[in-house]
Motif scaffolding. Sequence first.
Motif, PDB file in Angstrom:
ATOM      1  N   THR A 284      20.483  -7.347 -14.642  1.00 55.99           N
ATOM      2  CA  THR A 284      19.437  -8.084 -14.441  1.00 55.99           C
ATOM      3  C   THR A 284      18.658  -9.174 -15.277  1.00 55.99           C
ATOM      4  O   THR A 284      18.162 -10.314 -14.484  1.00 55.99           O
ATOM      5  N   VAL A 287      20.809 -12.165 -14.959  1.00 51.76           N
ATOM      6  CA  VAL A 287      20.584 -12.521 -13.645  1.00 51.76           C
ATOM      7  C   VAL A 287      19.312 -13.739 -13.394  1.00 51.76           C
ATOM      8  O   VAL A 287      19.152 -14.626 -13.112  1.00 51.76           O
ATOM      9  N   LEU A 318      23.344 -11.265  -6.076  1.00 54.38           N
ATOM     10  CA  LEU A 318      22.391 -10.800  -7.117  1.00 54.38           C
ATOM     11  C   LEU A 318      21.522 -11.919  -7.578  1.00 54.38           C
ATOM     12  O   LEU A 318      20.425 -11.821  -7.738  1.00 54.38           O
TER      13      LEU A 318
END
Length: 345
Positions: A284, A287, A318
């Motif tokens: 994450t 991302v 994502l």
Amino acid sequence: MEIDADELFAARTLREWITGARTEYGRMFFLDSGAPFGAIAPFLSADDVVIAPEHDAPTHDRARILTYSGQFTDPGDELFVGHRGVELQDYLAAAFVEVVGPTAVRFFDQAGWTAFLDDAELARRTGVFPPPLIDPRVALADRDALIAPARSEPPRAVRVDQTGRISLGMQGIVLGDVNDTATALSRPVPPIAALGDVVAHEHVASDLRDAPWLPRYLHAIELVKMLALGNGVAKVAGFGWSVSEDGRAEIVTPAADPFIVSTQDGVVLADVISRRRQLLTPLTADVVSIVQTSASLPTARDRLAALHGIDTHRAELLCRDALDRLGVHSGGPRDEVLVGAQVPQ
């Protein structure tokens, strides 16, 4: 402990006056000793605040009045509201002066502005921020003029001197005088005009174009204050550290976007505006970093797919999830800084 309402009002008023931030009040009027209050009184509303000398405090049936003693013009000056004071210091000297209480630092000449730019560049390369600016007791004067430099609007903070001249903010350009208050208060001006003639406007505009990351630097300083981060210890993405090292960052992260911060507790996403924090997984964090430094969703998708070896469909999902749920944004165009910002002559 319950905070006294009058003290809270005074603290917020002085902070907004010094930094140029506008969150609580409509407009702010600082009256020097002997300033002709009667000429501006008809233009005040219930959303306005007047900061006036206590020895000659005016009254008004709508605007709020905050009284002060002392002065706030030269380095070393102190402004007192009740028993609390704020000291004024030159940015150039701030690193060599012991901070003993609330302090405002401002640029008094080109050398101070140059030192500010040098400090910002050092922080960007190393992650080490100038100690005075990350001290919670210190506020940078006219900070918001550098955060949104292209937003021209009628003045929201003015200073009226004893001759009746009306100027912008603490040190800004002269807007007019009380003989034509309506015009002085209604003509749109860009925020950089709040720096006055301390630094040539064209130099400020040029420097901000060359360093479009400066507004984010100022938000990063607030982040360091908010989290009480050790200087150079915790890592802040974009300042001496990057989460994703794919070499394809193409854009400046939006100034007020949440920051990725590496701490002893893990990697967190910290929002200076909402003051929210949340832990991130390594994926994450990648991302978020890629989305914030890409000019478009397709670019972010392709970068993420290549970095993690996943298909573009999953990579796009994502990226969209980060945009929808984490409050992050793709970077804006580099040339948006100071477009159309004209300082009145």
